[in-house]
Design a protein around this motif. Sequence first.
Motif, PDB file in Angstrom:
ATOM      1  N   SER A  77       0.831  -1.197   0.000  1.00 13.87           N
ATOM      2  CA  SER A  77       0.000   0.000   0.000  1.00 13.87           C
ATOM      3  C   SER A  77       0.871   1.255   0.000  1.00 13.87           C
ATOM      4  O   SER A  77       0.533   2.244  -0.631  1.00 13.87           O
ATOM      5  N   ARG A  78       2.023   1.156   0.661  1.00 11.79           N
ATOM      6  CA  ARG A  78       2.922   2.299   0.645  1.00 11.79           C
ATOM      7  C   ARG A  78       3.442   2.531  -0.782  1.00 11.79           C
ATOM      8  O   ARG A  78       3.466   3.658  -1.279  1.00 11.79           O
ATOM      9  N   ALA A  79       3.824   1.448  -1.408  1.00 13.45           N
ATOM     10  CA  ALA A  79       4.347   1.550  -2.770  1.00 13.45           C
ATOM     11  C   ALA A  79       3.293   2.126  -3.706  1.00 13.45           C
ATOM     12  O   ALA A  79       3.593   2.955  -4.563  1.00 13.45           O
ATOM     13  N   ARG A  80       2.063   1.684  -3.536  1.00 12.25           N
ATOM     14  CA  ARG A  80       0.986   2.160  -4.402  1.00 12.25           C
ATOM     15  C   ARG A  80       0.767   3.655  -4.284  1.00 12.25           C
ATOM     16  O   ARG A  80       0.555   4.327  -5.275  1.00 12.25           O
ATOM     17  N   ARG A  81       0.796   4.116  -3.022  1.00 18.42           N
ATOM     18  CA  ARG A  81       0.606   5.563  -2.822  1.00 18.42           C
ATOM     19  C   ARG A  81       1.678   6.331  -3.582  1.00 18.42           C
ATOM     20  O   ARG A  81       1.399   7.299  -4.265  1.00 18.42           O
ATOM     21  N   LYS A  82       2.898   5.838  -3.483  1.00 18.41           N
ATOM     22  CA  LYS A  82       3.992   6.527  -4.163  1.00 18.41           C
ATOM     23  C   LYS A  82       3.815   6.492  -5.677  1.00 18.41           C
ATOM     24  O   LYS A  82       4.141   7.447  -6.374  1.00 18.41           O
ATOM     25  N   LEU A  83       3.337   5.340  -6.135  1.00 19.59           N
ATOM     26  CA  LEU A  83       3.294   5.146  -7.585  1.00 19.59           C
ATOM     27  C   LEU A  83       2.132   5.860  -8.255  1.00 19.59           C
ATOM     28  O   LEU A  83       2.189   6.141  -9.449  1.00 19.59           O
ATOM     29  N   ARG A  84       1.081   6.096  -7.486  1.00 16.06           N
ATOM     30  CA  ARG A  84      -0.154   6.557  -8.103  1.00 16.06           C
ATOM     31  C   ARG A  84       0.075   7.802  -8.952  1.00 16.06           C
ATOM     32  O   ARG A  84      -0.311   7.846 -10.117  1.00 16.06           O
ATOM     33  N   ALA A  85       0.697   8.748  -8.343  1.00 11.65           N
ATOM     34  CA  ALA A  85       0.929  10.006  -9.056  1.00 11.65           C
ATOM     35  C   ALA A  85       1.695   9.759 -10.344  1.00 11.65           C
ATOM     36  O   ALA A  85       1.299  10.221 -11.418  1.00 11.65           O
ATOM     37  N   VAL A  86       2.740   8.989 -10.241  1.00 12.77           N
ATOM     38  CA  VAL A  86       3.586   8.731 -11.406  1.00 12.77           C
ATOM     39  C   VAL A  86       2.792   8.082 -12.532  1.00 12.77           C
ATOM     40  O   VAL A  86       2.864   8.500 -13.685  1.00 12.77           O
ATOM     41  N   THR A  87       2.091   7.034 -12.189  1.00  7.05           N
ATOM     42  CA  THR A  87       1.421   6.270 -13.246  1.00  7.05           C
ATOM     43  C   THR A  87       0.345   7.091 -13.919  1.00  7.05           C
ATOM     44  O   THR A  87       0.189   7.039 -15.135  1.00  7.05           O
TER      45      THR A  87
END
Lengths: 213, 381
Positions: free
Chosen positions: A163-173
């Motif tokens: 979930s931590r990784a997803r939060r970080k990735l969301r903006a990028v993707t």
Amino acid sequence: MRTRVRAGDPGAFAELFDAYSRAVYNHAFRLTADWSTAEDVMASTFMEAWRLRDRVDPEGGSLRPWLLGIATNTARNQFRSNRRYRRAAGAAAAAETAVPDHADEVAGRLDDRQRLAAALTALATLRRPEREVIALCLGEGLDYEAAAEALGIPVGTVASRLSRARRKLRAVTEKDLGKDPGKDRGKREVPRPARQTRGDHTQAIRPAQEGNR
Amino acid sequence: MNANTPRQDSAESGPEREHEQDVRLLSQLLSGTARDLPSGRHRFHKERLMAQIHEQAQQSQEGRTAAPVAPARTRRLRLPRLAVTLPLGAAAVAAAVVAAMVTNGAGGSGGGGLATGPALTTDVGTATTSGVPQLLDQISLAAAEGEHPTVKPGQFIYVESRTADTFVKTVDDKSSLASHELHRRQVWNSPDGTEGWLIDPAVNDSSEGETLSLPDERGNPLEAGLNHPTYDYLAKLTTDPDKLLAKIYKETEGQGNTPDQQAFTTIGDLLGESYPPAELYSALFRTAAKIPGVVVVDDAVDAAGRHGVAVARLDETSGQREEWIFDKKTHVFLGERVVQVNQPKGEGEDALMKPGTVTFTSAVITRAVVDGMKQTPSREG
């Protein structure tokens, strides 16, 4: 299969290789951002699997998580520093998008290249443990339990890293795929694409002889 | 080994749509990174893996048993993992073959002093189509591992085998089955095929053997081809299974009972008395895997009495099945035989061949490169 692997039956390893070498290769790429390193990792993974064969639990399902776990460890040994990963990812992303405009290059293939570049850029923003979980769960479609088994960590840790990784990735993707999140939400009633059939998951279970094309 | 592990959405507790969107985007992103291995690399890595596995498995086995096998002898045979079965082979020749054929005493015909035995018979093994690709795959991998030497000009390929066959003999309008009893056959061939020597008591008039050198006494020049291959010819042959199969079908057109059977037989002939480079040897099995109607036979015995598993094909016209016999564990090629499986159609002489008759059998004992014609490899290898 587990029994045969434990017994050291070479045929079982040949079958494992046919079925999962592609998945291991792709997983290794996501962790190393380099196709030729990924090939080395893939080759070492199966040798390592042979060496560790008697540690396989006699009970259980597919050996894919086990192999992906070995690949994760192997890739980790190849690529210790995150800075090196970022550099490799940057280089690979640039290489993918800098391909000259071939008139005959199919649009879909170009799409794939851009997606790959975006994926690498996104993965490079993560810490290594987060990247491993993302690669296992989203790249190879393992569930939490399988990912936990592959990494040898508790299921809860997988969930929190993810979930931590997803939060970080969301903006990028969202940025890189050019998707407007608001617009996407508006289309929610549209049937979801058959995501299960995307990627390599269908081909992960190929008959043995297909490996010899 | 099924890999359909559920996606983690199912494990997702809250039906949070934002999360679903996230997952979808990310998965799409990552699916763009999936690729096949570069062409040829799958096979390359697989062969390397299997070679390493075999090597390690053998090392640990040797460490455990330290059996008094004859290493030089097995190395010379290029059948490295035959170490255990081979010394038994010699003894088994006596047992199994004598069981199959009782010599009838003297009284043969010219050129075939051995044509004295009754029909050879065997138990017909059970054929199945399942597992054919897997078995041929393993055989092909084992073949790729073997070290096949290159042959220099001036050297000769030497193949020693044990062979026997059954045929219909007609004397004064009376037909009966007869056989050439099991005997040693030795062949030498230069890589370009122009020089050769054969010692086979079932063929030769003289115990010295006879020349195979070309041009023969009628001045026929050498023309290498699939049905009369030379080492040089085989070394140049394509190792792409599809191209090789296409070539075989094309060049054997009109021969044999059916095109598929003829293709199978052609490959079988290339296996039996040749010593091609390992790449081609391995490719032959991958090619055979593409011929329709190929089956696996659970148990077959070669002419040296070695039991193995066979890759086979039934010739529907003649009712005979050609079997290529491989060691069950190491998948090393042992030999070939042809077994009458079905009662032959018609009333003719062929009807004498009852099911279970072995019309031809052979076992490869030695394959080597030697420096001169009629020279045999030294025991030291």
